[in-house]
Design a protein around this motif. Structure first.
Motif, PDB file in Angstrom:
ATOM      1  N   ALA A  25       0.835  -1.197   0.000  1.00  0.00           N
ATOM      2  CA  ALA A  25       0.000   0.000   0.000  1.00  0.00           C
ATOM      3  C   ALA A  25       0.871   1.248   0.000  1.00  0.00           C
ATOM      4  CB  ALA A  25      -0.929  -0.013   1.202  1.00  0.00           C
ATOM      5  N   THR A  26       1.030   1.852  -1.177  1.00  0.00           N
ATOM      6  CA  THR A  26       1.706   3.136  -1.300  1.00  0.00           C
ATOM      7  C   THR A  26       0.647   4.192  -1.604  1.00  0.00           C
ATOM      8  OG1 THR A  26       2.078   2.861  -3.663  1.00  0.00           O
ATOM      9  CG2 THR A  26       3.794   2.033  -2.185  1.00  0.00           C
ATOM     10  N   ARG A  27       1.035   5.471  -1.609  1.00  0.00           N
ATOM     11  CA  ARG A  27       0.066   6.527  -1.885  1.00  0.00           C
ATOM     12  C   ARG A  27      -0.609   6.342  -3.239  1.00  0.00           C
ATOM     13  NH1 ARG A  27       3.122  11.619  -0.645  1.00  0.00           N
ATOM     14  NH2 ARG A  27       3.503  10.889   1.442  1.00  0.00           N
ATOM     15  N   GLY A  28       0.173   6.046  -4.255  1.00  0.00           N
ATOM     16  CA  GLY A  28      -0.378   5.856  -5.601  1.00  0.00           C
ATOM     17  C   GLY A  28      -1.294   4.656  -5.684  1.00  0.00           C
ATOM     18  N   LEU A  35      -2.946   3.351  -3.187  1.00  0.00           N
ATOM     19  CA  LEU A  35      -4.160   3.637  -2.427  1.00  0.00           C
ATOM     20  C   LEU A  35      -5.149   4.462  -3.250  1.00  0.00           C
ATOM     21  CD1 LEU A  35      -2.687   4.337   1.123  1.00  0.00           C
ATOM     22  CD2 LEU A  35      -4.039   2.378   0.396  1.00  0.00           C
ATOM     23  N   LYS A  36      -4.631   5.428  -4.036  1.00  0.00           N
ATOM     24  CA  LYS A  36      -5.510   6.213  -4.914  1.00  0.00           C
ATOM     25  C   LYS A  36      -6.133   5.313  -5.977  1.00  0.00           C
ATOM     26  CE  LYS A  36      -3.271  10.695  -4.438  1.00  0.00           C
ATOM     27  NZ  LYS A  36      -2.488  11.737  -5.115  1.00  0.00           N
ATOM     28  N   GLU A  95      -8.852   3.280  -4.467  1.00  0.00           N
ATOM     29  CA  GLU A  95     -10.060   4.079  -4.270  1.00  0.00           C
ATOM     30  C   GLU A  95     -10.854   4.185  -5.570  1.00  0.00           C
ATOM     31  OE1 GLU A  95     -12.920   5.799  -2.307  1.00  0.00           O
ATOM     32  OE2 GLU A  95     -11.102   5.132  -1.315  1.00  0.00           O
TER      33      GLU A  95
END
Length: 152
Positions: free
Chosen positions: A43-46, A48-49, A52
């Motif tokens: 789970a990295t920021r990218g 996670l986006k 979503e």
């Protein structure tokens, strides 16, 4: 307590979650099974986006399926009753029982809707008369139809 690793699931994993879910798992489980099998990614920021967006698209798809199921439900409820002919013996008992395949064929004949017979729950019907079958069109949409079992 041991450190947990956060992953975003790519596919359904039994007892863990659906695609797009963020889950906390043991590092060894993530490193040795989930990531090599392509079932999850760290789970990295990218990511996670992206997860979503996957969840939003899945939610939209499920809502469209629900609307289509509601339309089919209204068509099925318009049927007065389905007639299923069976060979009968004494005391109005039938030979064999009514199957989901027979109910699906009767619905196809009357409405033109080809339903998955695995979603048709037929109680054990062993005699002539009116009975009810439940049809699950969507996780949130179920319809109960009367069927008339008549002698051939």
């Amino acid at each position: 307590m041991a450190k947990r690793t956060q992953l975003v699931l790519n596919q359904y994993v039994n007892k863990l979650g659906q695609p797009g879910d963020v889950v906390d798992v043991a590092p060894g489980y993530a490193r040795n099974f989930l990531i090599p099998q392509g079932l999850g990614m760290p789970a990295t920021r990218g990511v996670l986006k992206q997860a979503e967006r996957l969840r939003a698209a899945e939610k939209q798809r499920l809502e469209e399926q629900k609307q289509a199921s509601l339309q089919i439900k209204s068509q099925l409820e318009a049927i007065d009753n389905l007639v299923i002919p069976k060979q009968a013996g004494e005391q109005e008992s039938i030979f064999g029982s009514v199957t989901d395949r027979e109910v699906a064929a009767a619905i196809l004949e009357v409405t033109g809707q080809d339903l998955d017979r695995r979603n048709i729950m037929v109680p054990e019907i062993r005699n002539l008369g009116t009975h009810h079958v439940d049809i699950k069109l969507h996780p949130e949409v179920t319809v109960s139809l009367p069927i008339e079992v008549v002698s051939q």
